[in-house]
Design a protein around this motif. Sequence first.
Motif, PDB file in Angstrom:
ATOM      1  N   ASN A  83      11.855  -8.647  15.014  1.00 46.95           N
ATOM      2  CA  ASN A  83      10.433  -8.512  14.702  1.00 46.95           C
ATOM      3  C   ASN A  83       9.702  -9.854  14.802  1.00 46.95           C
ATOM      4  N   ALA A  84      10.005 -10.614  15.864  1.00 45.46           N
ATOM      5  CA  ALA A  84       9.351 -11.903  16.093  1.00 45.46           C
ATOM      6  C   ALA A  84       7.889 -11.663  16.472  1.00 45.46           C
ATOM      7  N   PRO A  85       6.990 -12.569  16.082  1.00 48.58           N
ATOM      8  CA  PRO A  85       5.566 -12.371  16.366  1.00 48.58           C
ATOM      9  C   PRO A  85       5.267 -12.402  17.865  1.00 48.58           C
ATOM     10  N   GLN A  86       4.272 -11.584  18.236  1.00 47.52           N
ATOM     11  CA  GLN A  86       3.800 -11.518  19.615  1.00 47.52           C
ATOM     12  C   GLN A  86       2.290 -11.735  19.627  1.00 47.52           C
ATOM     13  N   ASP A  87       1.765 -12.257  20.744  1.00 52.10           N
ATOM     14  CA  ASP A  87       0.308 -12.400  20.856  1.00 52.10           C
ATOM     15  C   ASP A  87      -0.303 -11.064  21.254  1.00 52.10           C
ATOM     16  N   LYS A  88      -1.608 -11.033  21.453  1.00 49.83           N
ATOM     17  CA  LYS A  88      -2.300  -9.774  21.747  1.00 49.83           C
ATOM     18  C   LYS A  88      -1.860  -9.138  23.069  1.00 49.83           C
TER      19      LYS A  88
END
Length: 129
Positions: A73-78
């Motif tokens: 669940n690593a952050p992603q950009d838009k």
Amino acid sequence: FPVTIIAPTKKHLFSVGWHTWEVSKIQETTFKSGNRGFIVELVDDAELKAIDVYMVSTEGKAWFLQQFLTAANAPQDKDGIFDWSEKDVIGKKILGYIEHEDNPWIDRQGVEHKDKQSKLIEFKALPNL
């Protein structure tokens, strides 16, 4: 002088199947092939033994790294591009599937040995309980 013969390091053979892993360490590296990537150390929740997993980050070859980052669940950009750092995944728990593969090697006397070794082949997020 006496010669000490050191046997190859015996790695732990994990059972085949799904395991719960905790991400304990990440090291950025350049592999012998020239590809950039990461060496990720994962610790099995049940056996408390570690395994190193090698993940390429080169565009077009990073599918395994992307699967790992999705599971963690690593952050992603838009645009859905992963925008993460080590602190985003260290300590996270994920599922990983182990298979066994052959690991042939030849000792100093020229005798071939055929051991089995563990290989992580797939990652999934832990289900929300």
